[in-house]
Design an enzyme around this catalytic site. Structure first.
Site, mmCIF file in Angstrom:
data_model
loop_
_atom_site.group_PDB
_atom_site.id
_atom_site.type_symbol
_atom_site.label_atom_id
_atom_site.label_comp_id
_atom_site.label_asym_id
_atom_site.label_seq_id
_atom_site.Cartn_x
_atom_site.Cartn_y
_atom_site.Cartn_z
ATOM 1 N N GLU A 175 -53.139 -39.162 107.414
ATOM 2 C CA GLU A 175 -53.240 -39.528 105.986
ATOM 3 C C GLU A 175 -53.475 -38.290 105.121
ATOM 4 O O GLU A 175 -53.246 -38.315 103.917
ATOM 5 C CB GLU A 175 -54.380 -40.518 105.767
ATOM 6 C CG GLU A 175 -54.027 -41.958 106.067
ATOM 7 C CD GLU A 175 -53.049 -42.568 105.072
ATOM 8 O OE1 GLU A 175 -53.340 -42.566 103.873
ATOM 9 O OE2 GLU A 175 -51.997 -43.043 105.511
ATOM 10 N N SER B 3 -56.930 -37.065 110.300
ATOM 11 C CA SER B 3 -55.891 -38.098 110.170
ATOM 12 C C SER B 3 -54.614 -37.576 109.530
ATOM 13 O O SER B 3 -54.644 -36.718 108.631
ATOM 14 C CB SER B 3 -56.462 -39.213 109.287
ATOM 15 O OG SER B 3 -55.439 -40.057 108.841
ATOM 16 N N TYR C 144 -59.546 -42.313 100.908
ATOM 17 C CA TYR C 144 -59.696 -42.111 102.361
ATOM 18 C C TYR C 144 -59.077 -40.762 102.759
ATOM 19 O O TYR C 144 -59.715 -39.956 103.450
ATOM 20 C CB TYR C 144 -59.009 -43.248 103.120
ATOM 21 C CG TYR C 144 -58.922 -43.003 104.614
ATOM 22 C CD1 TYR C 144 -59.971 -43.323 105.468
ATOM 23 C CD2 TYR C 144 -57.778 -42.428 105.186
ATOM 24 C CE1 TYR C 144 -59.899 -43.087 106.838
ATOM 25 C CE2 TYR C 144 -57.701 -42.187 106.558
ATOM 26 C CZ TYR C 144 -58.759 -42.519 107.367
ATOM 27 O OH TYR C 144 -58.677 -42.268 108.721
#
Ligand code: NAP
Ligand code: G4F
Length: 331
Positions: free
Chosen positions: A126, A124, A148
């Protein structure tokens, strides 16, 4: 002979689009699902007569080994994860078990059952978090800003490590945000497009949001699953950034979505400080030149087109749903 693929997370947004793509290419598709007290198949209902569903949970090593032994796939797409960033502060341990050690369990299953199985790991943007470079590419250092994001950094590196340690064909796709009418209701794009539909149809009179200044590189999920497949068709395993290269703020998203329904967003949006994250990822924009040149990948839907598609789908869905089915709370 047709290829066989396992998709973990087949009940999720990406799993449903990937299952459609693989079926269109003649694959035998096995979707792995964790046990639930009631089925959660709304995204794959239309595929259930063409795919096989088998049980497996990322928390349970033996269930993954059994699944891989029974199916003996050519390819395994590991899409299952706890994917909602705010929930990772509420349940950091579980997030790590699913998203980090869950990937190690999948890698171990492949290593022990059949090291020739090709693995796609859903990494990801992120991971870039508090970005060290603009735009972000495969060489940009990571600086995750949530449990996460941290869990996905572990998952990325364990994938790279097993590739290098055991010569597995294991790839990490660093995908920027991708959305669709099948997106979960708690993510900001779908929260806004569903909110617009409810306001337009007189089912709600406001929508609460957090940080309107955050910006994301948003693309269409249907385009992004093609990149996953392409990564597993290459001669050698490698990692790729997948992104449109264009970033928009949450405020832009709101303007396009309300504008498409003929509404003035300023009359309906409320900001709610409880929706501000403990640590925010302010701005993401990806550089997918490597995927474009090596995989021949590119997005086919632009940002306004994506948001209009989602608003239209939500207008249709909300209009068809009885009022008693309206959500009781705003997430
Ligand atoms: P999603 O809609 O939230 O789907 C997540 C899937 O994971 C669901 O099928 C869920 O099953 C399954 N799952 C969760 N925990 C599990 C467990 N312990 N065992 C087995 N299955 C489990 O997510 P998505 O948007 O499709 O994203 C797919 C993957 O890409 C995720 O790994 C996500 O982190 C990653 N990713 C997504 C984006 C994006 O913008 N969408 C960007 C980058 C990376 P249930 O139906 O049972 O809950
Ligand atoms: O839609 P979001 O919740 O997505 P986020 O946090 O970027 O994560 C998604 O994309 C990642 C890829 O970069 C995936 F790995 C991850 O699994 C997931 O699919 O939030 C987007 C932005 C954030 O900056 C958030 O603070 O929107 C901002 N925002 C503002 N108001 C809101 C809200 N987000 C949500 N969910 N709800 C709000 O009311």
């Amino acid at each position: 002979m047709s290829k066989r693929a396992i998709i973990t997370g087949v009940t999720g947004q990406d799993g449903s689009y990937l299952a459609e793509l693989l079926l269109s290419k003649g694959y035998e598709v096995v979707g792995a699902v964790r046990r639930a007290s009631a089925p959660n198949f709304w995204r794959i209902q239309h595929l259930l007569d063409r795919i096989t569903i088998k049980p497996a949970d990322l928390l349970d090593q033996l269930s993954i080994i059994r699944l891989v032994e029974e199916v003996r796939p050519h390819e395994l797409y590991n899409l299952a994860a706890m994917s909602f960033v705010p929930a990772s502060w509420d349940q950091p341990m579980l997030t790590g078990e699913f998203n980090a050690q869950g990937v190690t369990r999948v890698l171990e299953a492949i290593r022990h059952v059949d090291p020739s199985i090709r693995l796609y790991q859903a990494s990801s943007s992120e991971m870039f978090g508090k970005v060290r470079q603009v735009p972000q590419n495969e060489l940009t250092p990571f600086y995750p800003r949530s449990p996460y994001g941290v869990s996905k950094v572990f998952a990325h590196y364990i994938t790279v490590n097993y590739r290098e340690s055991y010569d597995l064909f294991a790839v990490s796709g660093m995908l920027f945000n991708h959305e669709s009418p099948r997106r979960g209701l708690e993510f900001v794009t779908r929260k806004v497009t569903e909110g617009v539909a409810r306001i337009k149809l007189g089912r709600a009179d406001k929508l609460s949001l957090g940080n309107l200044d955050a910006s994301r590189d948003w693309g269409f999920a249907g385009d992004y699953v093609k990149a996953m497949w392409l990564m597993l068709q290459q001669d050698r395993p490698d990692d790729y950034v997948i992104a449109t290269g264009i970033s928009h703020s949450v405020r832009d998203l709101v303007q396009v979505a309300f504008g498409h329904a003929g509404l003035d967003w300023q009359k309906y949006i409320k900001t709610d400080s409880t929706l501000i994250r403990p640590a925010e990822v302010e701005h993401l924009i990806g550089d997918s030149s490597k995927a474009r040149s090596e995989l021949g990948w590119g997005p086919s839907v632009d940002f306004p087109g994506l948001i209009r598609m989602m608003v239209d789908a939500d207008l249709e869905r909300v209009a068809a749903a009885p009022q008693s089915a309206d959500r009781l709370s705003t997430l």
